[in-house]
Design an enzyme around this catalytic site. Structure first.
Site, PDB file in Angstrom:
ATOM      1  N   HIS A  98       0.865  -1.178   0.000  1.00  6.78           N
ATOM      2  CA  HIS A  98       0.000   0.000   0.000  1.00  6.78           C
ATOM      3  C   HIS A  98       0.900   1.225   0.000  1.00  6.78           C
ATOM      4  O   HIS A  98       2.017   1.197   0.536  1.00  6.78           O
ATOM      5  CB  HIS A  98      -0.864  -0.039   1.264  1.00  6.78           C
ATOM      6  N   ASP A 156       3.344  -4.254   7.958  1.00  2.00           N
ATOM      7  CA  ASP A 156       2.080  -3.527   7.876  1.00  2.00           C
ATOM      8  C   ASP A 156       0.961  -4.530   8.141  1.00  2.00           C
ATOM      9  O   ASP A 156       0.718  -5.428   7.331  1.00  2.00           O
ATOM     10  CB  ASP A 156       1.943  -2.893   6.492  1.00  2.00           C
ATOM     11  N   GLN A 177      -4.374  -4.881   7.081  1.00  2.00           N
ATOM     12  CA  GLN A 177      -5.380  -5.815   6.590  1.00  2.00           C
ATOM     13  C   GLN A 177      -5.417  -7.119   7.382  1.00  2.00           C
ATOM     14  O   GLN A 177      -6.457  -7.773   7.466  1.00  2.00           O
ATOM     15  CB  GLN A 177      -5.135  -6.132   5.105  1.00  2.00           C
ATOM     16  N   LYS A 202     -10.395  -0.238  10.463  1.00  2.80           N
ATOM     17  CA  LYS A 202     -10.587  -1.447   9.666  1.00  2.80           C
ATOM     18  C   LYS A 202     -10.994  -2.631  10.540  1.00  2.80           C
ATOM     19  O   LYS A 202     -11.286  -3.709  10.026  1.00  2.80           O
ATOM     20  CB  LYS A 202      -9.310  -1.792   8.895  1.00  2.80           C
ATOM     21  N   CYS A 226      -4.613   2.419  -3.791  1.00  3.48           N
ATOM     22  CA  CYS A 226      -3.374   2.912  -3.174  1.00  3.48           C
ATOM     23  C   CYS A 226      -2.249   1.890  -3.301  1.00  3.48           C
ATOM     24  O   CYS A 226      -1.445   1.709  -2.377  1.00  3.48           O
ATOM     25  CB  CYS A 226      -3.600   3.273  -1.701  1.00  3.48           C
TER      26      CYS A 226
END
Length: 406
Positions: A118, A195, A198, A221, A361
């Site tokens: 991302h 990261d 998600q 999220k 993104c």
């Protein structure tokens, strides 16, 4: 899992029974208990945390620090001080790139990222590398989204200081072997930044087991409000790193010419913090834990398999990435022959089906896949089989509604 009962926890879904919400990878819906928690903070505990010596402020501080402990236990950190509250994963990654980059990087060094990042885990490292005169290198993936340990090992060199990689792609839905990558990096003295934006909402993530040096994620999220996120960092690094933002509360003592900084984590939490958001994030975590990841992942995998099965029946729909539903983890990016992704999203919206269209993104990944933009449907445990079938049925009629013959 009683999905009907679970959906009763979500006010927006209750108020919009005709809406099929398939954009949870962008932001999840919020259960009533989380909305109540944020309101409760302002109604019952509202004072500036960490600053006042009066009872209300002390109560606000306790709410804030208890939320930090909740996050700590949720992701398996060793100490609450290893959790820094931020606005979102983007701010967390900028913090690491700036502070760790200024600590470690020098001319000629290398930073490695994956092609599937991302922009939030790419642009901060581009800037960090440019500031230091370092080189940014990429690990490529296969067309179905696989990055092997051999792929990673081939890119790491004696000049590599930092590697940053997503645990789950927001386009392909694939999960990277973060534990294996961490082992490779640490063998060479490389710091690994993961990261988790998600992954953390959809699967168990334990930073101790993964042995990552840093992990970022966003609350919005994972059922929490917008504007609250977290960064995990190993204490050994957080204590060495300079602050990212300066100002109120992150100091110990200030003179006309300098300052000494507060201890970790407050060194990295300048200004008035989002205490209500942290408090509500804690409630969101308790809600997730109340259902359990075993149930959540099972449910989302079943919905993904159903969606892919129906989508594959449509010869005009092409799913990006792996053809195996177990590789997608609720994220399905796709194209429809002859129809621009924005038009796909607009037509689905006319059927009250909310999906996302664009480059998500992740423009370098889509350029690598030779697909400038896609439509993305992203599922959550509160979705139903009926919603999935409504979505796939709408796809079946989409080209005809655009004026193409079937």
């Amino acid at each position: 899992m009683n999905v009907k009962k679970i959906r009763e926890d979500f006010p927006l879904l209750l108020a919009n029974p005709d809406l099929t919400y398939l954009d949870s990878a962008a932001t999840s819906q919020k259960p009533a208990c989380v909305l109540r928690a944020e309101r409760e903070f302002y109604e019952c505990h509202n004072a500036n945390p960490l600053r006042g010596l009066y009872e209300l402020s002390e109560n606000a501080t306790k709410c804030y620090e208890d939320a930090r402990k909740t996050v700590q236990h949720f992701i398996g950190a060793a100490r609450p001080e290893e959790i820094i509250f931020t606005r979102n994963a983007t701010e967390s990654l900028n913090l690491v790139a700036y502070s760790l980059g200024s600590l470690l990087l020098k001319p000629g060094d290398e930073v490695v990222v994956s092609i599937m990042e991302h922009h939030s885990n790419l642009l901060p490292w581009q800037h960090a590398a440019k500031r230091a005169g370092a080189q940014l290198k990429f690990v490529e993936c296969s067309k179905d989204g696989k990055i092997t340990l051999e792929d990673v090992a081939a890119v790491l060199t004696e000049k590599t200081r930092i590697m940053a990689i997503t645990q789950m792609s927001n386009v392909l839905g694939c999960v990277n072997d973060i534990k294996g990558i961490a082992s490779l990096c640490h063998e060479k003295g490389i710091v690994l930044v993961a990261d988790g934006a998600q992954s953390v909402p959809h699967m168990p993530v334990n930073v101790a087991e993964l042995d990552v040096d840093f992990l970022s994620f966003s609350g919005h999220k994972m059922l929490a409000p917008m504007g609250i996120g977290a960064l995990y960092g190993k204490m050994e690094w957080l204590e060495k790193m300079p602050p990212f933002l300066t100002g109120g509360e992150m100091i110990e003592y200030v003179t006309r010419t300098g300052a000494t900084y507060a201890e970790v984590p407050h060194k990295f939490e300048a200004g008035t913090v989002n205490a209500a958001g942290a408090y509500a994030l804690g409630e969101a975590i308790r809600y997730i834990e109340g259902i359990g990841f075993e149930e959540i992942t099972k449910r989302e995998d079943e919905l993904t398999a159903l969606a892919m099965e129906e989508m594959k029946k449509n010869p005009y729909v092409h799913i990006i990435g792996s053809d195996r539903p177990e590789d997608h983890h609720g994220i399905l990016a796709f194209t429809v022959q002859d129809v621009h992704p924005h038009d796909v999203a607009a037509i689905l919206d006319s059927d009250k089906i909310a999906v996302r269209a664009g480059h998500h993104c992740a423009q370098p990944l889509l350029a690598y896949l030779k697909t400038p933009s896609t439509t993305r449907a992203s599922l959550a445990f509160y979705n139903t089989e009926e919603e999935v079938l409504r979505f796939t049925q709408s796809l079946k009629t989409l080209r005809r509604r655009m004026g193409y013959g079937e």
